[in-house]
Design an enzyme around this catalytic site. Structure first.
Site, PDB file in Angstrom:
ATOM      1  N   HIS A 148       0.857  -1.193  -0.177  1.00 27.21           N
ATOM      2  CA  HIS A 148      -0.133  -0.146  -0.248  1.00 27.21           C
ATOM      3  C   HIS A 148       0.679   1.285   0.050  1.00 27.21           C
ATOM      4  CE1 HIS A 148      -2.623   2.498   2.348  1.00 27.21           C
ATOM      5  NE2 HIS A 148      -2.984   2.830   0.939  1.00 27.21           N
TER       6      HIS A 148
HETATM    7 CA    CA Z   1       0.504  -0.407  -4.353  1.00 30.98          CA
END
Ligand code: CA
Ligand code: ZL4
Ligand code: ZN
Length: 390
Positions: free
Chosen positions: A182
């Site tokens: 992320h």
């Molecule tokens: Ca990513």
């Protein structure tokens, strides 16, 4: 030696400083700046350097990095030495700024950080000055760094610094992140503005996969007075996603975001740990599928800042980034998939010596993303975009 015609439409610039490459994070640390040497060898062996403007990246200045980072943190980064981590007077800062196994203090740390950051800042400025249409810095893309904290192998957030440059000229910038992790640092940096739309595709498992953020429902602080509300798009995925579903998902999500948000520039983080066989990753993508995301992003014809990121199986990282460079200079249909005899370190690419080995068949992970799950993600993104006006 292969001749590649300079693309008619796009001017592509390459921003790099070879002094980044010899830095060493330490024994058995997964991050290997040497993968940049391998990437450059492939790019040059294919002759792609003839199709780009090549710039030696400067080191970002302290003041440039202070556009985002706190001075206390930069001061620490600038003066800390490898032996200091065990010194009692540094212990507080080591903990406070999150140095340790993931983010070790190694020789030349500050110059490593300022060089990769300088490449991204230079690349962004070339786009702003209209001296380039597509600017590449494979040494950048270090998306976890926070304003006063190192995190996940990242110390200085070059993406935030580059995006801040683009925001001087463009009302809206879209950030796309295909690293398997992320893009939390970039998301957080632009958490309270509607001038950056961040979109990250990543493996999500709150307790078992770094950094544990980026759930579908985390879309920015929901307060009605916060312009940044709804401006973070997260596409959390499970293990083993394959080429076909990833490409379809990428096109649907990014197509919809572009249509609604209409940015003036795009920043694309191409973390190569989303490839199959990555030492840290868990997706099943082949080099061509990873590249298809770059090719699709390019079709919008906007100023495009392309950076690297993760990628822990160096031979595949360099394959992907060389292939993506060929897409950006429009030479992907011209180059031979067999890796040229002339390439240095050619032994790393055996036994197949192909740019496109079958990664997904080498370490087969079941695709835990059902069709229904992926359709649900697309639907949720469409719903979220209803809150955003272009
Ligand atoms: Ca990513
Ligand atoms: C290592 O072998 O999940 C670091 C890190 C160093 C060498 C010797 C030390 C051995 C794997 C990883 C102990 C290491 C323990 N060495 C590391 C919660 C963790 C705490 C730290 O692609 N331990 C942390 C970060 C992730 C965690 C991923 C991705 C960056 C990017 C953009 C960052 N951190 C558990 C791990 C090793 C190491 C072996 C390691 N660290 C794997 N995953 C992590 O998104 C560039
Ligand atoms: Zn990663």
């Amino acid at each position: 030696n292969l001749q590649i015609a300079r693309p008619k439409g796009y001017r592509v610039s390459w921003h790099a400083n070879p002094a980044v490459e010899p830095h060493h994070f330490g024994q058995s640390h997964p991050m290997k700046p040497w993968r940049l040497t391998l990437t450059k060898q492939l790019v040059m062996a294919y002759g792609m350097h003839h199709a780009m403007d090549l710039y030696l990246a400067r080191a970002a200045t302290y003041e440039e990095m202070a556009d985002f980072h706190e001075r206390d943190y930069l001061d620490f980064l600038q003066q800390i030495m490898p032996g200091d981590i065990d010194k009692p007077d540094q212990a507080d800062n080591v903990v406070r700024f999150n140095f340790g196994d993931d983010c070790p203090i190694f020789d030349g740390l500050y110059s490593y950080c300022s060089l990769y950051a300088g490449g991204t800042v230079d690349a962004a400025r070339k786009l702003c000055n209209n001296q380039s249409d597509i600017a590449i810095n494979w040494s950048g893309g270090l998306h976890h760094a926070k304003k006063a904290e190192a995190s996940g192998f990242c110390y200085v957030n070059d993406i935030v610094l580059g995006t801040l440059q683009l925001l001087r000229h463009h009302p809206r910038v879209m950030y796309i992140d295909i690293d398997v992790h992320h893009g939390d640092g970039v998301e957080q940096a632009f958490w309270s503005t509607d001038r950056v739309l961040t979109v990250s595709f990543h493996k999500y498992d709150k307790d078992n996969f770094f950094p544990g953020t980026g759930a579908r429902e985390d879309t920015g602080p929901a307060h009605p007075l916060n312009p940044g509300a709804h401006h973070a798009i997260n596409v959390p995925l499970n293990d083993g996603i394959d080429d076909e579903s990833y490409i379809a998902l990428f096109k649907e999500v990014i197509g919809a975001c572009m249509k609604t948000y209409q940015p003036g520039a795009i920043v694309l983080q191409c973390g190569a740990d989303s490839l199959g066989c990555d030492r840290l990753g868990c997706f099943n993508l082949n080099v061509r599928a990873h590249g298809a995301c770059v090719a699709y992003t390019k079709t919008f014809g906007m100023p495009l800042l392309v950076v690297g990121g993760g990628g822990y199986t160096p031979r595949n990282v360099s394959r992907a980034w060389a292939h993506e460079t060929s897409i950006l200079v429009e030479a992907d249909n011209v180059i031979d998939p067999t890796i040229p005899d002339s390439v240095a370190f050619r032994n790393h690419f055996g036994p197949d010596f192909s740019l496109f080995p079958p990664l997904s068949e080498m370490r087969k992970l079941d695709n835990k993303n059902t069709r229904a799950y992926l359709e649900g993600l697309v639907e949720a993104v469409h719903e979220q975009l209803r809150y955003i006006k272009g």
